[in-house]
Design a protein around this motif. Structure first.
Motif, mmCIF file in Angstrom:
data_model
loop_
_atom_site.group_PDB
_atom_site.id
_atom_site.type_symbol
_atom_site.label_atom_id
_atom_site.label_comp_id
_atom_site.label_asym_id
_atom_site.label_seq_id
_atom_site.Cartn_x
_atom_site.Cartn_y
_atom_site.Cartn_z
ATOM 1 N N VAL A 41 0.877 -1.169 0.000
ATOM 2 C CA VAL A 41 0.000 0.000 0.000
ATOM 3 C C VAL A 41 0.915 1.220 0.000
ATOM 4 N N LYS A 42 0.620 2.178 -0.881
ATOM 5 C CA LYS A 42 1.482 3.345 -1.055
ATOM 6 C C LYS A 42 0.741 4.606 -0.620
ATOM 7 N N LYS A 43 1.423 5.464 0.141
ATOM 8 C CA LYS A 43 0.880 6.756 0.540
ATOM 9 C C LYS A 43 1.801 7.844 0.002
ATOM 10 N N SER A 44 1.275 8.657 -0.921
ATOM 11 C CA SER A 44 2.057 9.756 -1.507
ATOM 12 C C SER A 44 1.814 11.039 -0.733
ATOM 13 N N PHE A 45 2.865 11.837 -0.616
ATOM 14 C CA PHE A 45 2.766 13.144 0.026
ATOM 15 C C PHE A 45 3.060 14.206 -1.032
ATOM 16 N N ARG A 46 2.383 15.321 -0.966
ATOM 17 C CA ARG A 46 2.574 16.422 -1.914
ATOM 18 C C ARG A 46 2.380 15.932 -3.364
ATOM 19 N N SER A 52 7.417 14.385 -5.247
ATOM 20 C CA SER A 52 6.425 13.755 -4.384
ATOM 21 C C SER A 52 7.030 12.554 -3.651
ATOM 22 N N PRO A 53 7.369 12.689 -2.357
ATOM 23 C CA PRO A 53 7.850 11.526 -1.605
ATOM 24 C C PRO A 53 6.680 10.592 -1.256
ATOM 25 N N TYR A 54 6.995 9.325 -1.001
ATOM 26 C CA TYR A 54 5.954 8.366 -0.634
ATOM 27 C C TYR A 54 6.540 7.287 0.270
ATOM 28 N N VAL A 55 5.657 6.594 0.986
ATOM 29 C CA VAL A 55 6.033 5.458 1.826
ATOM 30 C C VAL A 55 5.214 4.243 1.396
ATOM 31 N N LEU A 56 5.777 3.054 1.628
ATOM 32 C CA LEU A 56 5.125 1.783 1.280
ATOM 33 C C LEU A 56 5.112 0.877 2.503
ATOM 34 N N ILE A 57 4.081 0.071 2.610
ATOM 35 C CA ILE A 57 4.047 -0.994 3.605
ATOM 36 C C ILE A 57 3.310 -2.169 2.964
ATOM 37 N N GLY A 58 3.834 -3.374 3.177
ATOM 38 C CA GLY A 58 3.213 -4.532 2.541
ATOM 39 C C GLY A 58 3.856 -5.832 2.964
ATOM 40 N N ALA A 59 3.708 -6.838 2.108
ATOM 41 C CA ALA A 59 4.234 -8.167 2.392
ATOM 42 C C ALA A 59 4.579 -8.859 1.085
ATOM 43 N N THR A 89 9.590 -21.269 4.087
ATOM 44 C CA THR A 89 8.681 -20.469 3.267
ATOM 45 C C THR A 89 7.738 -19.722 4.192
ATOM 46 N N GLY A 90 7.140 -18.692 3.685
ATOM 47 C CA GLY A 90 6.195 -17.926 4.489
ATOM 48 C C GLY A 90 5.952 -16.554 3.893
ATOM 49 N N ILE A 91 5.384 -15.700 4.718
ATOM 50 C CA ILE A 91 5.097 -14.330 4.330
ATOM 51 C C ILE A 91 6.092 -13.418 5.048
ATOM 52 N N ALA A 92 6.756 -12.554 4.292
ATOM 53 C CA ALA A 92 7.740 -11.629 4.852
ATOM 54 C C ALA A 92 7.199 -10.203 4.770
ATOM 55 N N PRO A 93 7.305 -9.429 5.856
ATOM 56 C CA PRO A 93 6.872 -8.034 5.802
ATOM 57 C C PRO A 93 7.832 -7.179 4.974
ATOM 58 N N MET A 94 7.302 -6.068 4.459
ATOM 59 C CA MET A 94 8.088 -5.168 3.629
ATOM 60 C C MET A 94 7.710 -3.733 3.971
ATOM 61 N N VAL A 95 8.707 -2.862 4.065
ATOM 62 C CA VAL A 95 8.490 -1.422 4.199
ATOM 63 C C VAL A 95 9.370 -0.730 3.176
#
Length: 143
Positions: A41-46, A52-59, A89-95
């Motif tokens: 999921v991406k959140k853009s600023f400005r 335009s900087p942005y942050v991501l969080i996901g898996a 194996t599994g799900i790995a978090p991502m930022v």
């Protein structure tokens, strides 16, 4: 398509035992990890501005393999080998985060950084933790 975090890392430890019958023990550890199908999921600023900087969080789905091979040889001609391994194996978090130039235009460059963290994988006395930082520079377009 899997994206390997490191193609194949190999650590070799060679031990020479002193004495009249010298012996050599070689331990090799190699590992490989893949992060497949990252979703974020991406959140853009400005957003409409030039920069335009942005942050991501996901898996991401995670696959890892750690292999241990040991070889023992002595001066008399004796030898011994041992193979072992572990899969994980599994799900790995991502930022992550980045900067997008000209976000509201047809063609826009983007600088992106993503940090993936995988669960630890252990074989005998070695533990692999496949944390990895991906850096990318891309050009996006909207049709």
């Amino acid at each position: 398509m899997p994206s390997p975090i490191k193609p194949s890392l190999k650590q070799t430890v060679k031990t020479v035992l002193p004495g009249p019958n010298t012996a050599t023990m070689i331990n090799e550890f190699s590992w490989r990890a893949n992060y497949i199908f990252p979703v974020a999921v991406k959140k853009s600023f400005r957003f409409p501005l030039t920069l335009s900087p942005y942050v991501l969080i996901g898996a991401s789905y995670y696959q890892a393999r750690l292999v241990h091979q040991a070889y023992y040889t002595d001066s008399i001609g004796g030898s011994y080998s041992l193979d072992g391994g572990a899969d994980r194996t599994g799900i790995a978090p991502m930022v992550g985060g980045g900067i997008e130039l000209y976000p509201a235009r047809l063609v826009r460059p983007r600088l992106d950084a993503r940090w993936f963290t995988g669960p630890p994988t252990k074989v005998r006395d070695k533990t692999m933790r496949a944390d990895q930082l991906f850096l990318s520079l891309s050009v996006l377009t909207a049709w």
